[in-house]
Design an enzyme around this catalytic site. Sequence first.
Site, PDB file in Angstrom:
ATOM      1  N   ASP A 245       0.834  -1.208   0.000  1.00  0.00           N
ATOM      2  CA  ASP A 245       0.000   0.000   0.000  1.00  0.00           C
ATOM      3  C   ASP A 245       0.868   1.259   0.000  1.00  0.00           C
ATOM      4  O   ASP A 245       2.009   1.236   0.463  1.00  0.00           O
ATOM      5  CB  ASP A 245      -0.907  -0.025   1.242  1.00  0.00           C
ATOM      6  CG  ASP A 245      -2.087   0.924   1.101  1.00  0.00           C
ATOM      7  OD1 ASP A 245      -2.353   1.419  -0.019  1.00  0.00           O
ATOM      8  OD2 ASP A 245      -2.747   1.180   2.125  1.00  0.00           O
TER       9      ASP A 245
ATOM     10  N   ASN B 116     -10.764  -2.415  -5.920  1.00  0.00           N
ATOM     11  CA  ASN B 116      -9.976  -1.437  -6.669  1.00  0.00           C
ATOM     12  C   ASN B 116     -10.595  -1.074  -8.025  1.00  0.00           C
ATOM     13  O   ASN B 116     -10.191  -0.085  -8.654  1.00  0.00           O
ATOM     14  CB  ASN B 116      -8.529  -1.913  -6.855  1.00  0.00           C
ATOM     15  CG  ASN B 116      -7.699  -1.854  -5.584  1.00  0.00           C
ATOM     16  OD1 ASN B 116      -6.822  -2.689  -5.357  1.00  0.00           O
ATOM     17  ND2 ASN B 116      -7.941  -0.865  -4.727  1.00  0.00           N
ATOM     18  N   TRP B 117     -11.582  -1.840  -8.473  1.00  0.00           N
ATOM     19  CA  TRP B 117     -12.299  -1.466  -9.696  1.00  0.00           C
ATOM     20  C   TRP B 117     -12.989  -0.117  -9.554  1.00  0.00           C
ATOM     21  O   TRP B 117     -13.340   0.520 -10.548  1.00  0.00           O
ATOM     22  CB  TRP B 117     -13.367  -2.520 -10.050  1.00  0.00           C
ATOM     23  CG  TRP B 117     -12.815  -3.837 -10.476  1.00  0.00           C
ATOM     24  CD1 TRP B 117     -12.845  -5.001  -9.756  1.00  0.00           C
ATOM     25  CD2 TRP B 117     -12.183  -4.156 -11.724  1.00  0.00           C
ATOM     26  NE1 TRP B 117     -12.254  -6.016 -10.464  1.00  0.00           N
ATOM     27  CE2 TRP B 117     -11.841  -5.528 -11.682  1.00  0.00           C
ATOM     28  CE3 TRP B 117     -11.852  -3.413 -12.856  1.00  0.00           C
ATOM     29  CZ2 TRP B 117     -11.201  -6.175 -12.735  1.00  0.00           C
ATOM     30  CZ3 TRP B 117     -11.213  -4.060 -13.901  1.00  0.00           C
ATOM     31  CH2 TRP B 117     -10.894  -5.419 -13.841  1.00  0.00           C
TER      32      TRP B 117
HETATM   33  C1  IPE Z   1      -5.442  -2.723  -0.610  1.00  0.00           C
HETATM   34  O1  IPE Z   1      -5.077  -1.399  -0.703  1.00  0.00           O
HETATM   35  C2  IPE Z   1      -5.344  -3.377  -1.945  1.00  0.00           C
HETATM   36  C3  IPE Z   1      -4.002  -3.491  -2.512  1.00  0.00           C
HETATM   37  C4  IPE Z   1      -2.882  -3.150  -1.936  1.00  0.00           C
HETATM   38  C5  IPE Z   1      -3.951  -4.046  -3.840  1.00  0.00           C
HETATM   39  P1  IPE Z   1      -6.147  -0.231  -0.875  1.00  0.00           P
HETATM   40  O2  IPE Z   1      -5.371   1.033  -0.912  1.00  0.00           O
HETATM   41  O3  IPE Z   1      -7.037  -0.508  -2.022  1.00  0.00           O
HETATM   42  O4  IPE Z   1      -6.975  -0.365   0.468  1.00  0.00           O
HETATM   43  P2  IPE Z   1      -7.993   0.659   1.170  1.00  0.00           P
HETATM   44  O5  IPE Z   1      -9.041   0.976   0.173  1.00  0.00           O
HETATM   45  O6  IPE Z   1      -7.199   1.867   1.557  1.00  0.00           O
HETATM   46  O7  IPE Z   1      -8.498  -0.083   2.363  1.00  0.00           O
HETATM   47  C1  IPE Z   2      -1.317   0.400  -3.466  1.00  0.00           C
HETATM   48  O1  IPE Z   2      -1.126   1.763  -3.447  1.00  0.00           O
HETATM   49  C2  IPE Z   2      -1.519  -0.137  -4.866  1.00  0.00           C
HETATM   50  C3  IPE Z   2      -2.889  -0.588  -5.137  1.00  0.00           C
HETATM   51  C4  IPE Z   2      -3.903  -0.546  -4.299  1.00  0.00           C
HETATM   52  C5  IPE Z   2      -3.126  -1.134  -6.447  1.00  0.00           C
HETATM   53  P1  IPE Z   2      -2.332   2.785  -3.432  1.00  0.00           P
HETATM   54  O2  IPE Z   2      -2.661   3.155  -4.831  1.00  0.00           O
HETATM   55  O3  IPE Z   2      -3.475   2.244  -2.640  1.00  0.00           O
HETATM   56  O4  IPE Z   2      -1.691   4.008  -2.693  1.00  0.00           O
HETATM   57  P2  IPE Z   2      -2.406   4.997  -1.689  1.00  0.00           P
HETATM   58  O5  IPE Z   2      -2.950   4.154  -0.576  1.00  0.00           O
HETATM   59  O6  IPE Z   2      -3.477   5.693  -2.449  1.00  0.00           O
HETATM   60  O7  IPE Z   2      -1.311   5.896  -1.245  1.00  0.00           O
HETATM   61 MG    MG Z   3      -4.021   2.425  -0.687  1.00  0.00          MG
END
Ligand code: IPE
Ligand code: IPE
Ligand code: MG
Length: 240
Positions: A17, A65-66
């Site tokens: 993350d 994430n979609w």
């Molecule tokens: C969790 O991270 C999913 C991945 C790292 C692929 P997110 O950034 O999507 O999680 P939330 O939405 O902050 O809980």
């Molecule tokens: C994790 O980084 C990657 C995915 C969830 C695909 P993020 O994109 O969630 O990064 P933040 O949490 O917005 O910083």
């Molecule tokens: Mg994130």
Amino acid sequence: MEQQFPFLPRHLAIIMDGNGRWAQARGLKRVDGHRAGADNVRVIVTECRRLGIPYLTLYAFSSENWKRPPAEVAALFSLLLDFLGTEVARMEREGIRLMVLGDVEGLPLAQRTALKHAMKRTAQGRDMTLNLALNYGGREEIVRAARRMAEAGLPPEQYTEARFADFLYTQGQPDPDLLVRTSGELRLSNYLLYQCAYSEFYFTPVAWPDFGVDALHEALRAYAGRSRRFGQTQEQVNGC
Ligand code: IPE
Ligand code: IPE
Ligand code: MG
């Protein structure tokens, strides 16, 4: 095994993350953060294999994430293709078996095809299993397992924990011993809900693109210092 780790996790699961915030803090675009994150995947996979960790699971794209802007989703999937393009030959050479946890059929055609090809090509890998959690949701996995178990026609008395685990994406694999989440969030975000029943958790404020070899070692040292009791008393664990 290296001196500094009296014991290592057999299965390390990571919630990668913080790519977006890492980029924004540098005046870059979120996609630049994802690119830096993908580069770091290469670093961490290499180091885990070198250390001899047999199972590594990386959360790459959740079923939630979609909901992100379509351009960001497209960029993530494009990086996945790049990753497979450069890494599959290396994984094959280094004995790394690639697996996907999640609904592969729900991925775009190009990624689905590349992943199936990569899984086939690396299927004989014996040194490490690299699970990419892609289009993955823990609740979906549990419901899917229940549905598949019912479809298999098992009688209710065979609905045991051990049989149930056979219907999860992680079938045949040990549960994660250590779950790492980078970037300061203290939640599971629908990750490996069933499998993490007794995992040790490690949270770090470091963003994923900065979570390099030294940060990994720090997490592994913290894990080595944990006392896992699985419900027993410390005296029982010590065998006295
Ligand atoms: C969790 O991270 C999913 C991945 C790292 C692929 P997110 O950034 O999507 O999680 P939330 O939405 O902050 O809980
Ligand atoms: C994790 O980084 C990657 C995915 C969830 C695909 P993020 O994109 O969630 O990064 P933040 O949490 O917005 O910083
Ligand atoms: Mg994130």
